[in-house]
Enzyme design. Structure first.
Site, PDB file in Angstrom:
ATOM      1  N   ASP A 118       1.995  -4.924   8.484  1.00 34.34           N
ATOM      2  CA  ASP A 118       0.795  -4.090   8.432  1.00 34.34           C
ATOM      3  C   ASP A 118      -0.400  -5.040   8.303  1.00 34.34           C
ATOM      4  OD1 ASP A 118      -1.377  -2.552   7.651  1.00 34.34           O
ATOM      5  OD2 ASP A 118      -0.220  -1.228   6.332  1.00 34.34           O
ATOM      6  N   PHE A 143       0.847  -1.199   0.000  1.00 32.29           N
ATOM      7  CA  PHE A 143       0.000   0.000   0.000  1.00 32.29           C
ATOM      8  C   PHE A 143       0.883   1.250   0.000  1.00 32.29           C
ATOM      9  CE2 PHE A 143      -2.801   3.212   1.828  1.00 32.29           C
ATOM     10  CZ  PHE A 143      -3.904   3.040   1.017  1.00 32.29           C
ATOM     11  N   TYR A 156     -10.758   1.169  10.865  1.00 30.51           N
ATOM     12  CA  TYR A 156     -12.013   1.474  10.150  1.00 30.51           C
ATOM     13  C   TYR A 156     -12.396   0.447   9.098  1.00 30.51           C
ATOM     14  CZ  TYR A 156      -8.464   3.774   7.186  1.00 30.51           C
ATOM     15  OH  TYR A 156      -7.341   4.056   6.445  1.00 30.51           O
ATOM     16  N   LYS A 157     -11.571  -0.577   8.915  1.00 28.40           N
ATOM     17  CA  LYS A 157     -11.923  -1.586   7.904  1.00 28.40           C
ATOM     18  C   LYS A 157     -12.716  -2.710   8.577  1.00 28.40           C
ATOM     19  CE  LYS A 157      -7.681  -0.572   5.332  1.00 28.40           C
ATOM     20  NZ  LYS A 157      -8.201   0.144   4.178  1.00 28.40           N
ATOM     21  N   ARG A 191     -12.767  -4.447  -7.087  1.00 26.56           N
ATOM     22  CA  ARG A 191     -12.386  -5.043  -5.804  1.00 26.56           C
ATOM     23  C   ARG A 191     -13.630  -5.259  -4.935  1.00 26.56           C
ATOM     24  NH1 ARG A 191      -8.449  -2.294  -1.297  1.00 26.56           N
ATOM     25  NH2 ARG A 191     -10.187  -0.837  -1.218  1.00 26.56           N
TER      26      ARG A 191
END
Ligand SMILES: Cc1ncc(COP(=O)(O)O)c(C=O)c1O
Length: 424
Positions: free
Chosen positions: A199, A130, A224-225, A383
């Site tokens: 991560d 990322f 938040y995921k 996605r």
């Protein structure tokens, strides 16, 4: 025998995790396949936020730091997240963003290596990591006179040479959903003298992780995921206990001080995990995050993370089977690994053209996924994230039904679906 809608209904009837969906407020008519970007709203969150606002802030005012235990939130929620990622109580805290926490732990890892093996000056990572991870590593490499070396996933193990100080990876790739073997790579890193920083943005709450069993060195992750903490929820940070006595906090704020309310002019790091804190915790966001984490802990009596992982794999497998069965001839390619052991909780497709517009047309029909530009020259990606806490097998059927309709009607070719928004 082709799969049918009734097969999906039967899977829902037999699903022991199905009652967990009631913990969420999901809009009618929406199939939400983007919990890997922003988890859904837990039903408990609005009332808990109201209470924190009206009672704790409104009436309690400053007293709530003690009376409502606001000051303990980073550790209290940290202990709950620890249960999801194989960490012990007191080893993990909630603070700041994933990017900021990565800065702290990567800086600490590089400092530890500088003391032990000053010739090791390379941070090794994956080219398709990322971007924020790469940007953070670039700035630290610049400031500490190190080099960031980027390779393809399958080249990493062989590249762990005597120059590598830190192997810094994201466990589940954000674009493809490809899962690294965390235990094997950590072991190889250690055997060759490097530290391993992970991560867990796309793993925590989606894929079982056992930080202590894999013997990782440092980890960060996102609130938040899959943890359903709400937009911009604070992140978490963990360090193996062997590093705690030496770990230097580069952002030495007062909340990481051994005794913040002494207001001493000299920084003295807190013992243990509290030293990873920096400034004042964002109480309202923390309160919302705790509600999100509780939705995952509610799965513990039903089998916890292994049971959630089983359902997540069943959902992504079903999606692939239905896409293969029903959407052939429309130019879609499967980009996520077919092998369950190599796939996180998302299922991604590519198409030579139209990926963005197809996703937009699906969103208009209530199937919310997202789009990611392909990696340098590769086709763009549609996605879809599958959150086992609130998705039904029937949702997978409905999503594929809409995908087929969008492809057959070619509605996605309407120019309005190609208009880019700021956030994709
Ligand atoms: C792997 C990974 N790391 C980090 C982040 C974001 O970090 P931050 O919360 O600091 O924006 C994301 C966001 O999608 C991500 O996918």
């Amino acid at each position: 025998m082709p799969l049918t809608r009734d097969d999906c209904l039967a899977l829902d009837v037999a699903d022991a995790l199905a009652p967990l969906r009631k913990q969420f407020e999901l809009p009618a008519g929406v199939v939400y396949l983007d919990g890997n970007s922003l988890g859904a709203l837990p039903s408990a969150t609005p009332a808990r936020l109201q209470q924190a606002l009206r009672d704790e802030w409104g009436r309690g005012l400053i007293r709530s730091w003690n009376d409502a235990h606001w000051i303990d939130l980073p550790q209290r929620i940290g202990d709950k997240i620890a249960r999801l990622v194989g960490a012990a109580p007191g080893e993990l805290v909630v603070a700041d963003s994933t990017s900021v926490n990565l800065y702290k732990v990567l800086s600490a890892a590089l400092d530890l290596q500088r003391q032990r093996s000053p010739d090791r000056r390379v941070v090794l990572s994956e080219r398709s990591n990322f971007p924020t991870d790469l940007y953070i590593a670039q700035s630290l490499a610049r400031d500490k006179g190190c080099e960031l070396r980027l390779l393809q996933a399958d080249q990493l193990a062989a590249a762990l040479d005597e120059q590598v100080a830190v192997l810094m990876l994201t466990h589940v790739n954000y674009r493809t959903g490809q899962l690294h073997d965390m235990a094997a790579l950590t072991r190889q890193a250690h055997e060759r003298g490097a530290l391993a920083v992970w991560d867990l943005a796309h793993s925590a709450g989606a894929v079982p992780v056992d930080l202590n069993a894999t013997d990782a060195d440092f980890a960060v992750g996102c609130g938040y995921k899959y943890l359903n903490g709400g937009p911009g929820a604070p992140a978490f940070v963990w360090a193996h206990r062997r590093h705690v006595p030496q770990f230097e906090q580069p952002l030495s704020g007062w909340m990481g001080h051994a005794s913040p309310f002494e207001f001493a002019p000299e920084y003295r790091a807190a013992n243990g995990v509290a030293r990873y804190l920096c400034g004042t915790p964002p109480v309202l966001s923390m309160v919302a995050l705790e509600c999100g984490v509780d939705t995952l802990l509610a799965a513990e009596p039903l089998g916890g993370m292994p049971a959630l992982r089983g359902k997540s794999l069943a959902l992504t497998r079903l999606f692939r089977e239905l896409v293969d069965q029903r959407c052939g001839g429309h130019g879609l390619q499967w980009v996520s690994p077919r092998d369950d052991a190599l796939r996180g909780s998302q299922a991604c497709l590519t198409r030579e053209s139209g990926a963005y517009a197809i996703v937009q047309a699906l969103i208009e029909r209530g199937v919310i996924g997202d789009f990611r530009a392909g990696e340098s020259g590769s086709p763009d990606i549609l996605r879809f994230g599958f959150t086992p806490l609130y998705l039904r097998y029937l949702d997978v059927w409905d999503a594929v039904e809409q995908l087929l309709a969008v492809l057959v009607s070619a509605v996605w070719r309407e120019p309005r679906f190609s208009r880019r928004t700021a956030v994709t």
